[in-house]
Each structure stands twice: as C-alpha cells, then as structure tokens.
Design a protein around this motif. Structure first.
Motif, PDB file in Angstrom:
ATOM      1  N   PRO A 189      58.054  28.752  42.723  1.00 14.96           N
ATOM      2  CA  PRO A 189      56.963  29.397  41.966  1.00 14.96           C
ATOM      3  C   PRO A 189      56.082  28.374  41.260  1.00 14.96           C
ATOM      4  O   PRO A 189      56.449  27.212  41.087  1.00 14.96           O
ATOM      5  N   SER A 190      54.924  28.810  40.816  1.00 15.30           N
ATOM      6  CA  SER A 190      53.998  27.941  40.096  1.00 15.30           C
ATOM      7  C   SER A 190      54.550  27.627  38.703  1.00 15.30           C
ATOM      8  O   SER A 190      55.427  28.328  38.178  1.00 15.30           O
ATOM      9  N   ASP A 204      65.976  32.858  41.192  1.00 18.69           N
ATOM     10  CA  ASP A 204      65.621  32.689  39.776  1.00 18.69           C
ATOM     11  C   ASP A 204      66.732  31.984  39.015  1.00 18.69           C
ATOM     12  O   ASP A 204      66.480  31.191  38.100  1.00 18.69           O
ATOM     13  N   ARG A 224      54.084  30.555  36.308  1.00 18.99           N
ATOM     14  CA  ARG A 224      55.055  31.642  36.460  1.00 18.99           C
ATOM     15  C   ARG A 224      56.398  31.269  35.842  1.00 18.99           C
ATOM     16  O   ARG A 224      57.047  32.078  35.177  1.00 18.99           O
TER      17      ARG A 224
END
Length: 458
Positions: free
Chosen positions: A10-11, A51, A14
């Motif tokens: 992810p960026s 995550d 984010r």
C-alpha cells in the motif's frame, strides 16, 4: 511472484492511517518499514502481504525510532569504571540533586550572598579545598582539558621537562606530546623508558624551563629494572631552581586503595602534602563522580590558570557541577558506600556470589537442556586506566550452548532492551555480578531467556 507482491504494497498515506499519531518519527518509520518490506520481497524472504505483516514491519521501525541512542545498559562485564559504558555511575541521592538542578533554574553564576555575578566552580571550591588541603581550585570539563589548560597557562613557549617513561597515550589517542604541542609548550624528555633519575631532570633545566611535569602512567606499568623520581624529590628540585611542579594524576583518588587489599596508589591528599604546585585529575574515575578535570594547587598558579582564555572554553556545565558537588559532600561526610565505584570495589565476595546464585537459579529453571550454566569464581577489573594490573575477586554466571555460538548470544544480548553487556572468555559467555545490581537481576534473567529462545528458534 515478487512483482505481484510489490504491487500489493500500500501507499505511505494508506499505511499512515493504520498509525494515526501523525508524528514525524512515525512518518519516517513508515517509509523505512515499507522499504524493508520491499527488500524482503526482492530477497525472496516474503511470499505474501497482509495487514498483519505490514503492521509487524512498521511497528518494529516505530519502536526503533522512539528509542534514544544514549540508553541505560546492564554492565555484566565486571569492569567497574568502564570507559565505553559511561565510566562511573552515580548514586540515586546524587541523581535526585541533579534532577532538582536541571528541571529548574539555579544559582550557577549568581552569588546568593551579594546578588552579583559569581564563578560557577565556586560552588565546589570550598569542598575541594577542605578535602584536599589545596589552596585553590579550578574545574574544567575533563582531565585532558585540564592538562591542556595548565600547560597553556603556565608553560606556553617554555620547556616542560618530563620523564620519557611517562609520555603516555591513553584512550582516544590522547598523547602527552601532542597535548603539549597544542598548548605551545616545548617538550623536553629525560631519562629512559624504564629508568629516570633526579639528575636527569636537573641536568635538563635551563633558563627556558617552565615546568617540571610528572604524569601518572594510568593504563600501564613498567615492571622489573625500573626507577622513577617521586613527587617530593621533584618538588625539592623545583624549589631549588624556582620552577613549579605539575602532576597529572589521571584517576585521582581521595581514598587509600590499600584499605581494600590493592596496591599503593597515591591519593590526591598525599600529592598535595608532598608540595606539588599544581595537580590535576579526573572526576569520573576513582573519584566516582561526573566527567570533569579538577585542577588544584597553589593559589598564585591556579589564579593564572583561571585567567587563561581557554578556561572559559573548557568550563563545566550545571549538570556536571551538580553531580560533582553532591559527590564531594558524600566524601566530606565519609559516606563512601553511597559512591557506586567504591561500593563495587569494596563489596565482599559472599554478596557477589549470592547475586550470581540468584541469577543462576532464575535461569537454570527455564533454560533448555542445550544450555550449560554454572556459577564460577573469576577476576574483575577496576578499569578506567586506574590500577591496570589489579583485579578483584568476583563471581560470574557462565553460559555455554551446545552446537550454538556464544558470540551470537553475546551479540543478541547487546541488542536486548535494556542492552546487556557481558564478556566472552574461552568460548563461554560470562555475566559478572560485581557490576550487576540486585534490582537488575530480574531484568537480566528475562533478557537472557529471551535471547536463548531466539537462538533455539533460529
């Protein structure tokens, strides 16, 4: 596969939403964590992105970022005055006084009696005069600075006569000849490495002689066929020719170490009694205080040293002054056991052994069978360039590991929280309990068990 995983990262924006405190440290940690995530993928160490994995990488970097570079460590080396570990620790009572001074304002350069500007080392001047019988005092930020200042103030452009056997180099490439050159003094060495006689000094004296210098050899001793000139003889020679005598004591001690079964080491008081004109020594070695260079001696010469421009550049700060004053008060009240250096030097073997056995019990109950652990008698060091040939009896917890590296154990302990610094000897890890406090044993045992688990888990 690797390219697909890289696309799933992810960026930064984010990820920052997962760690919303918004601090600069967190933002930097996120970027570093994502960089390490990419590296792990490229090196084929990761085969999925979740995550949870992202959080793990970032959390590790955040924890690292929040740690201070200068941190408390557990000293399990057995070296009491350990230069790399901050030399002399201070007592809690001294630390409380320091806290009071640094968390508010103080009369650092204000004379409370007159309301006028004062001199910062005036706050320790009377204590040092009382403890040493010296006429006057000047304090700078370390003993190397003290040597530079004394030579600059009293002998710039003049010859300084010193025994060849005392042209020492100590830690950090501090060399007497280099300091002398920097001060503007002219080195005139006499005698040989192992033997210097009084006549060597006398024959070297000229119209341009500014000082007779005697230097404590600190980190080494010349043994066997040796001879040196003692302080009293040098003073008599100096008086005869009207030349001041300066003695750099290195680790100046106020206590006769022979009380603890150690070899003779001149005390500061002894050297003052011998008539030496100027004496300098460290604050954070055998004195057991903060880093400082203490200069004491005859009033006329100390006044000259105080007036030198270098004195301001080398002066001590309020933190050093607070610790030094509080430590000197302990000496005045003969509360030597409150000075950690002397507490550790004088501690009886049975109490050190008791701590070693306590740690052994905590570890033996939980360490896997692949670990061999025992309590053994060993030798500890005073350190800090003081009494280089002297050792103290101690007890260590000795650890070895079947089919594993003790060096790896040593390295991992150093990276624990708090870091633990032991020592390696004959392929075994030693945790020396002379320098480990009672209240540190529980934490130390947890660190050892944590590292043992990491080694076993691979």
């Amino acid at each position: 596969m690797g390219k697909e995983l890289l696309r799933k990262i992810p960026s930064v924006d984010r990820v920052l939403k997962m760690f919303p405190d918004g601090s600069k440290e967190t933002k930097e940690a996120v970027r570093k964590g994502l960089d390490k995530l990419r590296k792990a993928i490229l090196e084929n160490q990761l085969h999925e992105i979740t995550d949870e994995i992202i959080r793990k990488f970032i959390t590790k970097e955040i924890e690292k970022a929040k740690k201070f570079n200068l941190r408390r460590v557990i000293n399990a080396t057995g070296v009491i005055i350990h230069t790399n570990l901050g030399r002399a620790p201070i007592d809690n009572e001294v630390a409380e006084h320091l806290k009071e001074i640094i968390t508010g304002y103080s009369n650092l350069e204000l004379n409370l009696e007159t309301g006028k500007r004062g001199i910062r080392y005036q706050n320790v001047k009377e204590l040092l005069k009382e403890l040493t019988d010296a006429e006057d005092v000047c304090v700078v930020n370390n003993n190397a600075a003290a040597v530079l200042l004394v030579l600059s103030a009293l002998a710039a452009g003049k010859e300084v006569i010193v025994s060849r056997g005392e042209l020492i180099e100590i830690g950090g490439s501090f060399r007497i000849p280099d300091v002398m050159k920097q001060s503007g003094a002219i080195l005139k060495e006499v005698g040989t490495t192992n033997k210097t006689h009084l006549k060597d000094y006398e024959e070297a004296i000229s119209e341009n002689t500014g000082l007779l210098l005697k230097v404590h050899t600190s980190n080494y001793k010349v043994l066997g066929f040796t001879e040196s000139v003692d302080s009293k003889q040098l003073v008599e020679l100096g008086r005869k020719h009207g030349i001041p005598v300066y003695e750099d004591l290195g680790s100046g001690s106020f206590i006769d170490v022979r009380h603890y079964g150690l070899s003779y080491e001149p005390t500061v008081q002894n050297i003052v009694k011998s008539g030496v004109d100027v004496i300098s020594f460290s604050g954070d070695k055998l004195l057991g205080s903060a880093q400082a260079g203490i200069i004491i001696g005859k009033k006329e010469l100390i006044e000259k040293i105080k007036r030198h421009p270098l004195n301001r550049a080398l002066r001590i700060d309020k933190m050093t002054l607070a610790v030094l004053e509080a430590t000197l008060k302990l000496y005045k009240n003969e509360e030597y056991q409150k000075i950690p250096v002397w507490r550790m030097i004088s501690e009886p073997e049975n109490s050190i052994k008791a701590r070693a056995e306590k740690l052994h019990k905590l570890l033996a109950e939980k360490l896997p069978d692949t670990f061999s652990i025992s309590v053994n008698r060993e030798e500890a060091e005073i350190g800090g360039g003081a009494l280089p040939l002297e050792t103290l009896p101690t007890f260590v917890v000795e650890i070895s590991i079947k089919d594993k590296s003790e060096e790896a154990f040593y390295e991992l302990l150093r990276k624990e929280e708090p870091p633990v610094i032991g020592r390696l000897k004959n392929g075994k890890l030693l945790l020396d309990m002379r320098t480990v406090k009672e209240e540190e044993i529980e934490v130390l045992s947890k660190s050892v068990l944590s590292v043992a688990k990491k080694l076993i888990d691979g």
